[in-house]
Design a protein around this motif. Structure first.
Motif, mmCIF file in Angstrom:
data_model
loop_
_atom_site.group_PDB
_atom_site.id
_atom_site.type_symbol
_atom_site.label_atom_id
_atom_site.label_comp_id
_atom_site.label_asym_id
_atom_site.label_seq_id
_atom_site.Cartn_x
_atom_site.Cartn_y
_atom_site.Cartn_z
ATOM 1 N N LYS A 52 0.848 -1.383 -0.035
ATOM 2 C CA LYS A 52 0.012 0.266 -0.361
ATOM 3 C C LYS A 52 0.722 1.074 0.249
ATOM 4 N N THR A 53 0.764 2.051 -0.898
ATOM 5 C CA THR A 53 1.516 3.837 -0.649
ATOM 6 C C THR A 53 0.642 4.735 -0.850
ATOM 7 N N ARG A 54 1.259 5.726 -0.303
ATOM 8 C CA ARG A 54 0.232 6.897 -0.719
ATOM 9 C C ARG A 54 0.772 7.949 -2.316
ATOM 10 N N ASP A 55 1.609 7.603 -2.693
ATOM 11 C CA ASP A 55 1.813 8.581 -3.265
ATOM 12 C C ASP A 55 1.398 8.351 -4.680
ATOM 13 N N ILE A 56 0.579 7.064 -5.081
ATOM 14 C CA ILE A 56 0.558 7.107 -5.881
ATOM 15 C C ILE A 56 -1.311 8.028 -5.989
ATOM 16 N N TRP A 57 -1.772 8.225 -4.932
ATOM 17 C CA TRP A 57 -2.500 9.047 -4.619
ATOM 18 C C TRP A 57 -2.422 10.176 -5.239
ATOM 19 N N MET A 58 -1.003 10.984 -5.520
ATOM 20 C CA MET A 58 -0.817 11.848 -5.757
ATOM 21 C C MET A 58 -1.971 12.357 -7.357
ATOM 22 N N ILE A 59 -0.779 11.334 -8.173
ATOM 23 C CA ILE A 59 -1.274 11.209 -9.646
ATOM 24 C C ILE A 59 -2.773 10.817 -9.418
ATOM 25 N N PHE A 60 -3.994 10.337 -8.307
ATOM 26 C CA PHE A 60 -4.767 10.218 -8.705
ATOM 27 C C PHE A 60 -5.546 12.240 -8.667
ATOM 28 N N GLY A 61 -5.169 12.252 -7.712
ATOM 29 C CA GLY A 61 -5.079 13.958 -7.662
ATOM 30 C C GLY A 61 -4.814 15.327 -8.777
ATOM 31 N N ALA A 62 -3.674 15.121 -9.657
ATOM 32 C CA ALA A 62 -3.591 15.156 -10.220
ATOM 33 C C ALA A 62 -4.708 15.019 -11.625
ATOM 34 N N PHE A 63 -4.544 14.037 -11.850
ATOM 35 C CA PHE A 63 -5.890 13.546 -12.488
ATOM 36 C C PHE A 63 -7.039 14.020 -12.985
ATOM 37 N N LEU A 64 -7.507 13.579 -11.463
ATOM 38 C CA LEU A 64 -8.989 14.881 -11.798
ATOM 39 C C LEU A 64 -8.664 15.957 -11.504
ATOM 40 N N PHE A 65 -7.799 16.723 -11.227
ATOM 41 C CA PHE A 65 -7.840 18.108 -10.940
ATOM 42 C C PHE A 65 -7.927 18.555 -12.684
ATOM 43 N N SER A 66 -7.075 17.442 -13.586
ATOM 44 C CA SER A 66 -6.788 17.775 -14.917
ATOM 45 C C SER A 66 -8.558 17.762 -15.777
ATOM 46 N N ILE A 67 -9.164 16.956 -15.189
ATOM 47 C CA ILE A 67 -10.434 17.034 -16.013
ATOM 48 C C ILE A 67 -10.756 18.010 -15.476
ATOM 49 N N GLY A 86 -8.597 27.065 -14.908
ATOM 50 C CA GLY A 86 -8.519 26.839 -15.557
ATOM 51 C C GLY A 86 -6.850 26.202 -15.216
ATOM 52 N N ILE A 87 -6.109 27.088 -15.524
ATOM 53 C CA ILE A 87 -4.816 27.361 -15.468
ATOM 54 C C ILE A 87 -3.907 26.858 -13.603
ATOM 55 N N ALA A 88 -5.140 27.512 -13.221
ATOM 56 C CA ALA A 88 -4.562 27.167 -11.577
ATOM 57 C C ALA A 88 -5.285 25.665 -10.895
ATOM 58 N N LEU A 89 -6.387 24.849 -11.628
ATOM 59 C CA LEU A 89 -6.895 23.201 -11.461
ATOM 60 C C LEU A 89 -5.251 22.640 -11.872
ATOM 61 N N PHE A 90 -5.126 23.251 -12.904
ATOM 62 C CA PHE A 90 -3.974 22.568 -14.038
ATOM 63 C C PHE A 90 -2.650 22.845 -12.824
ATOM 64 N N PHE A 91 -2.016 23.662 -12.441
ATOM 65 C CA PHE A 91 -1.509 23.707 -11.202
ATOM 66 C C PHE A 91 -1.412 23.418 -10.476
ATOM 67 N N LEU A 92 -2.417 22.815 -9.587
ATOM 68 C CA LEU A 92 -3.042 21.691 -8.771
ATOM 69 C C LEU A 92 -2.166 19.988 -9.537
ATOM 70 N N ALA A 93 -2.498 19.894 -10.728
ATOM 71 C CA ALA A 93 -2.371 18.880 -11.531
ATOM 72 C C ALA A 93 -0.714 18.405 -11.491
ATOM 73 N N HIS A 94 -0.440 19.361 -11.733
ATOM 74 C CA HIS A 94 1.719 19.348 -11.761
ATOM 75 C C HIS A 94 1.820 19.573 -10.364
ATOM 76 N N VAL A 95 1.064 19.736 -9.206
ATOM 77 C CA VAL A 95 1.884 19.804 -7.536
ATOM 78 C C VAL A 95 1.642 18.158 -7.179
ATOM 79 N N GLY A 96 0.412 17.495 -7.887
ATOM 80 C CA GLY A 96 1.086 16.485 -7.938
ATOM 81 C C GLY A 96 1.758 15.774 -8.328
ATOM 82 N N TYR A 97 1.640 15.906 -9.618
ATOM 83 C CA TYR A 97 2.830 14.748 -10.601
ATOM 84 C C TYR A 97 4.504 15.528 -9.745
ATOM 85 N N LEU A 98 4.244 16.486 -9.251
ATOM 86 C CA LEU A 98 5.530 16.858 -8.208
ATOM 87 C C LEU A 98 6.044 16.084 -7.151
#
Length: 223
Positions: A52-67, A86-98
């Protein structure tokens, strides 16, 4: 019952089909399909993997904010504030990727510095003279910064080669797509507009593929 170990790749193939439909239609369900399928695959991984890992939830959030961000951009109709949201939400997506990349390595400082310098030159020489809206200018600059940091962190990931470079390529494609959007929206240059959505959807597919490669040996076979 149908989902065996290679079932994740079947879902990834569905993601490719949705990407094609997203490019060829204006249906938002299809346009959000690659990120949506990525979210579904992450949920399956979370329930099936032994570790069980927590880091993959960062990508979950990134995809959700991207949508959500894509919805704002798809419905802005010339409204600059919708574009900023839209840019603000994609910013949050990049935070998830980061954050995902930082959980799995460390940022490549020299690479990030060179990338930042190049994009800051691009921003102030090419984009800055076109801004009339201060909030849009600030949002674009902040988004540019987080994009460079997310790619720098991806370059510093300490994972196996297939997993790492699939992830890096995914982030590169996002930045490439965003750069074309910048030329389109701020400079009025439209030659490469046709590449915006294909590269954006392909980015989600490569990031999702990277996650599958990471966990495929931990996913038990389901009969």
């Amino acid at each position: 019952m149908w989902l065996k170990k290679n079932g994740l790749y079947v879902l990834l193939a569905v993601s490719v089909i949705l990407a094609i439909l997203g490019v060829t239609t204006s249906n938002f369900v299809f346009k959000s399909g690659t990120a949506g399928m990525g979210i579904l695959i992450i949920l399956i991984l979370n329930f099936q993997i032994k570790e069980k890992t927590r880091d993959i939830w960062m990508i979950f959030g990134a995809f959700l904010f991207s949508i959500i961000g894509d919805w704002f951009l798809s419905n802005m109709n010339g409204d600059s504030q919708m574009f900023v949201k839209g840019i603000a939400l994609f910013f949050l997506a990049h935070v998830g990727y980061l954050l995902y990349a930082l959980f799995n390595g460390r940022i490549k400082k020299m690479f990030t510095g060179i990338l930042l310098a190049a994009y800051l030159v691009f921003f102030f020489l090419v984009l800055y003279p076109t801004f009339t809206d201060m909030s849009l200018m600030v949002a674009s600059l902040v988004y540019l910064l987080i994009s460079c940091f997310s790619l720098g962190a991806a370059m510093g990931m300490e994972r196996n080669a297939t997993e790492k470079w699939s992830y890096v390529f995914g982030i590169v494609l996002i930045i490439f797509s965003d750069t074309i959007i910048a030329f389109k929206e701020f400079v009025g240059y439209h030659t490469f507009d046709f590449l915006i959505t294909p590269t954006y959807y392909l980015a989600h597919i490569f990031v999702t593929f990277s996650l599958i490669k990471r966990f495929e040996n931990s996913v038990p076979k389901i009969n």
